[in-house]
Design an enzyme around this catalytic site. Structure first.
Site, PDB file in Angstrom:
ATOM      1  N   ASP A   1       0.862  -1.364   0.092  1.00 22.78           N
ATOM      2  CA  ASP A   1      -0.240  -0.050   0.046  1.00 22.78           C
ATOM      3  C   ASP A   1       0.852   1.099   0.013  1.00 22.78           C
ATOM      4  OD1 ASP A   1       0.985  -0.427   2.616  1.00 22.78           O
ATOM      5  OD2 ASP A   1      -0.973  -0.710   3.485  1.00 22.78           O
TER       6      ASP A   1
ATOM      7  N   ASP B   1      -7.122  -2.182  14.543  1.00 21.78           N
ATOM      8  CA  ASP B   1      -8.394  -2.561  14.088  1.00 21.78           C
ATOM      9  C   ASP B   1      -8.553  -3.813  13.166  1.00 21.78           C
ATOM     10  OD1 ASP B   1      -7.629  -1.681  11.674  1.00 21.78           O
ATOM     11  OD2 ASP B   1      -9.153  -0.097  11.481  1.00 21.78           O
TER      12      ASP B   1
ATOM     13  N   HIS C   1      -6.965  -4.634  10.677  1.00 22.42           N
ATOM     14  CA  HIS C   1      -6.604  -4.790   9.065  1.00 22.42           C
ATOM     15  C   HIS C   1      -5.387  -5.082   8.712  1.00 22.42           C
ATOM     16  CE1 HIS C   1      -5.017  -0.190   9.436  1.00 22.42           C
ATOM     17  NE2 HIS C   1      -4.096  -1.063   9.296  1.00 22.42           N
TER      18      HIS C   1
ATOM     19  N   GLU D   1      -9.662  -1.735   5.520  1.00 19.20           N
ATOM     20  CA  GLU D   1     -10.186  -1.324   6.881  1.00 19.20           C
ATOM     21  C   GLU D   1     -11.401  -2.203   7.132  1.00 19.20           C
ATOM     22  OE1 GLU D   1      -8.497   0.233   8.777  1.00 19.20           O
ATOM     23  OE2 GLU D   1      -8.379   2.151   8.049  1.00 19.20           O
TER      24      GLU D   1
HETATM   25  C1  GLP Z   1      -0.554   0.499   8.456  1.00 18.03           C
HETATM   26  C2  GLP Z   1      -0.116  -0.501   7.412  1.00 18.03           C
HETATM   27  C3  GLP Z   1      -0.199  -1.972   7.696  1.00 18.03           C
HETATM   28  C4  GLP Z   1       0.583  -2.181   8.899  1.00 18.03           C
HETATM   29  C5  GLP Z   1      -0.171  -1.264  10.127  1.00 18.03           C
HETATM   30  C6  GLP Z   1       0.224  -1.605  11.261  1.00 18.03           C
HETATM   31  O1  GLP Z   1      -1.858   0.507   8.569  1.00 18.03           O
HETATM   32  N1  GLP Z   1      -0.867   0.048   6.100  1.00 18.03           N
HETATM   33  O2  GLP Z   1       0.092  -2.806   6.691  1.00 18.03           O
HETATM   34  O3  GLP Z   1       0.008  -3.745   9.336  1.00 18.03           O
HETATM   35  O4  GLP Z   1      -0.078   0.096   9.848  1.00 18.03           O
HETATM   36  O5  GLP Z   1       1.460  -0.848  11.679  1.00 18.03           O
HETATM   37  P1  GLP Z   1       2.524  -0.913  12.946  1.00 18.03           P
HETATM   38  O6  GLP Z   1       3.267  -2.391  12.558  1.00 18.03           O
HETATM   39  O7  GLP Z   1       3.323   0.049  12.921  1.00 18.03           O
HETATM   40  O8  GLP Z   1       1.807  -1.325  14.085  1.00 18.03           O
END
Ligand code: GLP
Length: 257
Positions: free
Chosen positions: A67, A136, A138, A143
């Site tokens: 993404d 959440d 995802h 989402e």
């Molecule tokens: C973002 C990314 C996800 C990732 C999430 C959690 O939303 N799009 O791919 O898994 O963050 O991030 P973190 O690892 O910093 O908690």
């Protein structure tokens, strides 16, 4: 889904890194799917270490990221393009032309997303997809209520995700509201998924994903249908798992077999 409970972040990162490296060793031309976020940074450090110390070779690999924020170009320090180069690509030998991160700055988002999907398909699909999980539930930026069959498209972030990710920006208002994200359906087509989950703030989402119903309210729960998904978790993230003792028993039995 296989759940591997690790002592701490370092063990989680080393084991998940080894799982990705095994795919590269078995198939030098592997198609690798990468994720951003703080969770996989240790995994990436492990891949860099294996590249430098053990000659793990990425020269024939092709990569696709999950993404990107809309409106941020690659030279923006908070863009996922920038993140991936800082934390991985600048330190391994994957050729620059073999790196794909969705662009968040295309005028025609829909055409770009179709082309991204086509490029993945033309490459023969993703051999191993690295994943984190949002608080959440995802995966990528899918989402709650995203279709479990969704493909790469433009998505609107929830306020919770904007809050979670505000720590990387100067102020909350700077966090983009939209992103380009692979869909849940796109992720599900990867041949193998390697997820890393750490920290107490992920305990609830992890338990819902692994042990709750498959639901678009927790898009990561779709992985319950994936034939080869492994989740590496640290102690803190494992706290809410009802089958925790069983997962530990499975790993013990495997290592003693
Ligand atoms: C973002 C990314 C996800 C990732 C999430 C959690 O939303 N799009 O791919 O898994 O963050 O991030 P973190 O690892 O910093 O908690």
């Amino acid at each position: 889904m296989e759940v591997v409970i690790c002592r701490d972040y370092d063990e989680m990162s080393a084991k998940a890194g080894a799982a990705v490296a095994d795919v590269v060793k078995a198939k030098p031309k592997a198609v690798l799917g990468f994720a951003t976020g703080s969770s996989p940074i240790g995994l990436y450090k492990e891949l860099i270490r294996m590249h430098k110390d053990e000659g793990l070779d990425f020269s024939k690999c092709l990569t696709f990221n999950l993404d990107e924020y809309c409106g941020l170009s690659g030279d923006h320090p908070q863009s996922y393009w920038y993140f991936m180069h800082e934390n991985l690509f600048n330190h391994i030998n994957v050729p620059k032309g073999k790196v794909n991160v969705p662009s968040g700055t295309e005028a025609d988002h829909a055409a770009f997303c179709r082309a991204y999907e086509e490029k993945i398909a033309k490459a023969g699909g993703i051999d191993v997809q690295v994943l984190g999980i949002g608080s959440d539930g995802h995966i990528a930026f899918n989402e709650p209520t995203s279709s479990l069959g969704s493909r790469t498209r433009m998505v609107t972030l929830t306020e919770q995700t904007i809050d979670d990710n505000a720590r990387f920006f100067e102020k909350r208002e700077d966090v983009p509201r939209h992103a380009i994200s692979m869909g849940v359906g796109t992720v599900m087509e990867a041949k193998k998924c390697v997820m890393v989950v750490n920290g107490a703030n992920k305990a609830e989402a992890l338990a819902a994903m692994v042990e709750g119903p498959v639901t678009s309210m927790i898009t990561a729960s779709a992985l319950q249908w994936h034939p080869d998904a492994v989740v590496f978790v640290d102690e803190a993230a494992s706290a809410n798992l009802k089958m925790r003792d069983y997962y530990l028993w499975v790993q013990k039995s495997k290592s003693e077999a």
